[in-house]
Scaffold this motif. Structure first.
Motif, PDB file in Angstrom:
ATOM      1  N   LYS A  85      35.451 -67.053 -12.929  1.00  0.00           N
ATOM      2  CA  LYS A  85      34.183 -66.461 -13.198  1.00  0.00           C
ATOM      3  C   LYS A  85      33.622 -66.553 -14.699  1.00  0.00           C
ATOM      4  N   PRO A 124      22.820 -64.155  -4.794  1.00  0.00           N
ATOM      5  CA  PRO A 124      22.115 -64.755  -5.940  1.00  0.00           C
ATOM      6  C   PRO A 124      22.674 -64.106  -7.278  1.00  0.00           C
ATOM      7  N   THR A 125      23.281 -65.014  -7.927  1.00  0.00           N
ATOM      8  CA  THR A 125      23.687 -64.589  -9.518  1.00  0.00           C
ATOM      9  C   THR A 125      22.679 -64.480 -10.395  1.00  0.00           C
ATOM     10  N   VAL A 130      24.227 -67.022 -15.160  1.00  0.00           N
ATOM     11  CA  VAL A 130      24.034 -68.337 -14.971  1.00  0.00           C
ATOM     12  C   VAL A 130      24.001 -69.040 -16.229  1.00  0.00           C
ATOM     13  N   ARG A 135      26.831 -72.148 -15.045  1.00  0.00           N
ATOM     14  CA  ARG A 135      26.893 -72.463 -13.751  1.00  0.00           C
ATOM     15  C   ARG A 135      26.929 -71.093 -12.958  1.00  0.00           C
ATOM     16  N   ASP A 136      26.639 -71.713 -11.609  1.00  0.00           N
ATOM     17  CA  ASP A 136      26.532 -70.459 -10.699  1.00  0.00           C
ATOM     18  C   ASP A 136      27.780 -70.459  -9.837  1.00  0.00           C
ATOM     19  N   GLN A 137      28.752 -69.735 -10.197  1.00  0.00           N
ATOM     20  CA  GLN A 137      30.108 -69.454  -9.235  1.00  0.00           C
ATOM     21  C   GLN A 137      30.106 -69.261  -8.031  1.00  0.00           C
ATOM     22  N   ARG A 139      27.733 -70.036  -5.589  1.00  0.00           N
ATOM     23  CA  ARG A 139      27.481 -71.207  -5.120  1.00  0.00           C
ATOM     24  C   ARG A 139      28.492 -72.405  -5.033  1.00  0.00           C
TER      25      ARG A 139
END
Length: 260
Positions: A85, A124-125, A130, A135-137, A139
């Protein structure tokens, strides 16, 4: 002159990815959980993420959806999740995504419903997170989980059904009530059509206070189209274990022995 972008879309991102690949060649690979050399996540640490359990926040928030975690957010699982993360170890997405898929299967089995396509809805992050991580961990985990579920013959897909509005404080250090207040009204359901009979499963990396999943489930239900109510379930890689406070054993009245 504007500074170069730091996302993975341009040269800076490619350089960062290349640097990570080079470090993998130069430095010995170690387990993100226990630091043993040889694997990104060793067999012993993986086994800790193959123990599905019901997630039970200590102060169970009203509206918390039925949630299964693949393991406890403790011991070597915690540094492994944090490495993925916060510290850029994207290669952990595969084993952690497998754990998430296991949690999805477990929660679907625990709450029987008519057969239908499984829709994983990533929580949703925060946009700031992000940007910081590049990045969006969540997703990424959802995508890996769908790969596992599909390989097992389960019709599953990822649908970003929730949007996020407004700014939130970092939840670190906040108690359960403050976390709920921090997230109130932050999520909203997007007008995305779903296949009939879809089974919605919210997915996230960890569950601690339960505030995030509770607010996300509320937003999904509030924005649902007219018709039969959708059952919202949830699955996470790991969840904090509920502390059980046991009463102290009753002591018998003190006795004295006279020794002669």
């Amino acid at each position: 002159m504007r500074p170069a972008r730091t996302t993975d879309d341009g040269p800076p991102g490619l350089l960062r990815a290349g640097g990570r690949a080079l470090s993998d060649l130069v430095l010995p690979r170690v387990c993100a959980g226990c630091t043993r050399p040889g694997a990104v996540l060793c067999a012993a640490c993986r086994s800790r993420l193959a123990r599905p359990r019901l997630a039970e926040p200590r102060r169970h928030p009203p509206g918390f959806p039925p949630t299964v975690a693949a393991g406890a957010y403790a011991g070597p699982v915690r540094p492994a999740v944090l490495a993925f993360k916060e510290h850029g170890r994207a290669e952990l997405g595969a084993p952690l995504g497998t754990a998430l898929a296991l949690a999805v299967v477990a929660v679907l089995a625990a709450v029987p419903a008519p057969a239908g396509p499984v829709v994983l809805v990533p929580v949703p992050t925060a946009p700031a997170a992000v940007r910081r991580r590049g990045r969006d961990q969540v997703r990424e985990l959802a995508a890996h989980a769908v790969t596992e579920l599909t390989a097992a013959g389960l019709a599953a897909t990822v649908v970003p059904l929730l949007g996020r509005a407004g700014r939130t404080r970092d939840s670190a250090g906040l108690d359960a009530a403050a976390r709920r207040a921090n997230l109130a009204g932050r999520f909203h359901r997007l007008p995305v059509p779903l296949p009939p009979g879809s089974r919605l499963v919210l997915v996230d990396d960890v569950a601690t206070s339960g505030a995030t999943l509770t607010e996300a489930a509320r937003a999904l239900a509030a924005g649902a189209p007219a018709g039969p109510a959708e059952a919202v379930l949830a699955a996470v890689v790991a969840a904090t274990e509920r502390r059980v406070v046991r009463p102290a054993p009753r002591r018998s009245p003190a006795t004295f022995t006279v020794r002669g």
